[in-house]
Design a protein around this motif. Structure first.
Motif, PDB file in Angstrom:
ATOM      1  N   ASP A 158      -5.938  34.217 -38.153  1.00 45.88           N
ATOM      2  CA  ASP A 158      -5.941  33.308 -39.727  1.00 45.88           C
ATOM      3  C   ASP A 158      -4.770  32.006 -39.838  1.00 45.88           C
ATOM      4  OD1 ASP A 158      -7.668  35.052 -41.194  1.00 45.88           O
ATOM      5  OD2 ASP A 158      -8.118  34.343 -39.995  1.00 45.88           O
ATOM      6  N   SER A 159      -3.745  32.326 -39.427  1.00 47.43           N
ATOM      7  CA  SER A 159      -2.442  31.526 -39.803  1.00 47.43           C
ATOM      8  C   SER A 159      -2.484  30.551 -38.906  1.00 47.43           C
ATOM      9  CB  SER A 159      -0.887  32.475 -39.594  1.00 47.43           C
ATOM     10  OG  SER A 159      -1.226  33.033 -38.480  1.00 47.43           O
ATOM     11  N   VAL A 160      -3.043  30.532 -37.588  1.00 46.79           N
ATOM     12  CA  VAL A 160      -2.967  29.767 -36.970  1.00 46.79           C
ATOM     13  C   VAL A 160      -4.104  28.953 -36.461  1.00 46.79           C
ATOM     14  CG1 VAL A 160      -0.496  30.712 -35.837  1.00 46.79           C
ATOM     15  CG2 VAL A 160      -2.949  31.072 -34.372  1.00 46.79           C
ATOM     16  N   LYS A 161      -5.187  29.519 -37.326  1.00 45.46           N
ATOM     17  CA  LYS A 161      -6.491  29.133 -36.658  1.00 45.46           C
ATOM     18  C   LYS A 161      -7.000  27.612 -36.844  1.00 45.46           C
ATOM     19  CE  LYS A 161      -9.381  32.305 -36.821  1.00 45.46           C
ATOM     20  NZ  LYS A 161     -10.304  33.559 -38.434  1.00 45.46           N
ATOM     21  N   GLY A 162      -7.445  26.730 -36.419  1.00 44.15           N
ATOM     22  CA  GLY A 162      -7.459  25.383 -36.165  1.00 44.15           C
ATOM     23  C   GLY A 162      -6.047  25.010 -35.775  1.00 44.15           C
ATOM     24  N   ARG A 163      -5.298  25.269 -35.475  1.00 46.97           N
ATOM     25  CA  ARG A 163      -3.717  24.206 -35.156  1.00 46.97           C
ATOM     26  C   ARG A 163      -3.431  25.005 -33.307  1.00 46.97           C
ATOM     27  NH1 ARG A 163       0.642  25.225 -37.993  1.00 46.97           N
ATOM     28  NH2 ARG A 163       0.446  28.070 -37.876  1.00 46.97           N
ATOM     29  N   PHE A 164      -3.799  25.700 -33.534  1.00 52.00           N
ATOM     30  CA  PHE A 164      -3.345  26.371 -32.100  1.00 52.00           C
ATOM     31  C   PHE A 164      -4.983  26.527 -31.054  1.00 52.00           C
ATOM     32  CE2 PHE A 164       0.903  29.166 -33.114  1.00 52.00           C
ATOM     33  CZ  PHE A 164       1.163  27.767 -33.570  1.00 52.00           C
ATOM     34  N   THR A 165      -4.472  26.803 -29.670  1.00 51.94           N
ATOM     35  CA  THR A 165      -5.098  26.191 -28.209  1.00 51.94           C
ATOM     36  C   THR A 165      -5.307  27.661 -28.329  1.00 51.94           C
ATOM     37  OG1 THR A 165      -6.883  24.293 -29.644  1.00 51.94           O
ATOM     38  CG2 THR A 165      -7.352  25.800 -27.356  1.00 51.94           C
ATOM     39  N   ILE A 166      -5.251  28.449 -27.629  1.00 54.46           N
ATOM     40  CA  ILE A 166      -5.603  29.159 -25.876  1.00 54.46           C
ATOM     41  C   ILE A 166      -6.057  29.428 -25.307  1.00 54.46           C
ATOM     42  CG2 ILE A 166      -6.612  31.475 -27.353  1.00 54.46           C
ATOM     43  CD1 ILE A 166      -4.392  32.798 -25.090  1.00 54.46           C
ATOM     44  N   SER A 167      -5.822  28.995 -23.814  1.00 58.14           N
ATOM     45  CA  SER A 167      -6.462  28.714 -22.568  1.00 58.14           C
ATOM     46  C   SER A 167      -5.690  29.014 -21.604  1.00 58.14           C
ATOM     47  CB  SER A 167      -7.088  26.834 -22.720  1.00 58.14           C
ATOM     48  OG  SER A 167      -5.528  26.570 -22.429  1.00 58.14           O
ATOM     49  N   ARG A 168      -6.626  29.245 -20.250  1.00 54.83           N
ATOM     50  CA  ARG A 168      -6.546  30.070 -19.173  1.00 54.83           C
ATOM     51  C   ARG A 168      -6.999  29.409 -18.011  1.00 54.83           C
ATOM     52  NH1 ARG A 168      -4.191  34.080 -16.248  1.00 54.83           N
ATOM     53  NH2 ARG A 168      -5.725  35.409 -14.530  1.00 54.83           N
ATOM     54  N   ASP A 169      -6.255  29.501 -16.564  1.00 56.12           N
ATOM     55  CA  ASP A 169      -6.230  28.883 -15.795  1.00 56.12           C
ATOM     56  C   ASP A 169      -6.277  29.484 -14.712  1.00 56.12           C
ATOM     57  OD1 ASP A 169      -6.295  27.606 -13.020  1.00 56.12           O
ATOM     58  OD2 ASP A 169      -5.401  25.787 -13.981  1.00 56.12           O
ATOM     59  N   ASN A 170      -7.630  30.045 -14.670  1.00 54.42           N
ATOM     60  CA  ASN A 170      -8.178  31.069 -13.869  1.00 54.42           C
ATOM     61  C   ASN A 170      -7.205  31.056 -11.915  1.00 54.42           C
ATOM     62  OD1 ASN A 170      -9.206  32.952 -15.177  1.00 54.42           O
ATOM     63  ND2 ASN A 170     -11.043  32.418 -14.912  1.00 54.42           N
ATOM     64  N   ALA A 171      -7.194  29.579 -11.787  1.00 53.68           N
ATOM     65  CA  ALA A 171      -6.789  29.718 -10.018  1.00 53.68           C
ATOM     66  C   ALA A 171      -5.034  29.340 -10.651  1.00 53.68           C
ATOM     67  CB  ALA A 171      -7.098  28.036  -9.921  1.00 53.68           C
ATOM     68  N   LYS A 172      -4.760  29.603 -11.199  1.00 51.67           N
ATOM     69  CA  LYS A 172      -3.394  29.256 -11.575  1.00 51.67           C
ATOM     70  C   LYS A 172      -3.040  30.694 -11.975  1.00 51.67           C
ATOM     71  CE  LYS A 172      -2.939  24.262 -11.448  1.00 51.67           C
ATOM     72  NZ  LYS A 172      -2.004  23.193 -12.038  1.00 51.67           N
ATOM     73  N   ASN A 173      -3.800  31.790 -12.520  1.00 47.59           N
ATOM     74  CA  ASN A 173      -2.906  32.830 -13.887  1.00 47.59           C
ATOM     75  C   ASN A 173      -2.019  32.568 -14.155  1.00 47.59           C
ATOM     76  OD1 ASN A 173      -4.410  34.759 -12.007  1.00 47.59           O
ATOM     77  ND2 ASN A 173      -3.485  34.651 -10.826  1.00 47.59           N
ATOM     78  N   THR A 174      -2.639  31.838 -15.305  1.00 51.29           N
ATOM     79  CA  THR A 174      -1.652  31.351 -16.418  1.00 51.29           C
ATOM     80  C   THR A 174      -2.499  31.126 -17.546  1.00 51.29           C
ATOM     81  OG1 THR A 174      -0.286  29.834 -14.530  1.00 51.29           O
ATOM     82  CG2 THR A 174       0.196  29.305 -16.946  1.00 51.29           C
TER      83      THR A 174
END
Length: 123
Positions: free
Chosen positions: A61-77
């Motif tokens: 809850d403390s980061v919702k709306g400010r932080f975004t997690i994502s992933r690039d499967n091709a780069k395993n990152t």
């Protein structure tokens, strides 16, 4: 599985940073990834997580709306885009990966950890 985190640094309040976490090794064995943080004198806390198969995400809850997690499967990152940073976001940030197919917020359910990267937000 080895995880290499990068991208920490010093930023003023209201600023942005993007953390990266590159995975190598037996990456086929991991199904979810997350970011945790630990401030001095405090326990490690969950920040965000993502499931690789459907890119489903979950945030503290403390980061919702400010932080975004994502992933690039091709780069395993994995990435953690942090916007509107606050001084209370100051901590060592750790990336982690899990062989669990369900997103978890408990550090004990993550199997692999990267080294921490320090994020300092000045007021």
């Amino acid at each position: 599985v080895q995880l290499q985190a990068s991208g920490g640094g010093l930023v003023q309040a209201g600023g942005s940073l993007r953390l990266s976490c590159a995975a190598s090794g037996r990456t086929f064995s991991i199904y979810t990834a997350g970011w945790f943080r630990q401030a001095p004198g405090k326990a490690r806390e969950f920040v965000a997580a993502i499931r690789f198969s459907d890119k489903n995400t979950y945030y503290a809850d403390s980061v919702k709306g400010r932080f975004t997690i994502s992933r690039d499967n091709a780069k395993n990152t994995e990435y953690l885009q942090m916007n509107s940073l606050k001084p209370e976001d100051t901590a060592v940030y750790y990336c982690a990966a899990s062989t669990q197919v369900i997103i978890h917020t408990s550090p004990s359910l993550y199997d692999y950890w990267g080294q921490g990267t320090l994020v300092t937000v000045s007021s």
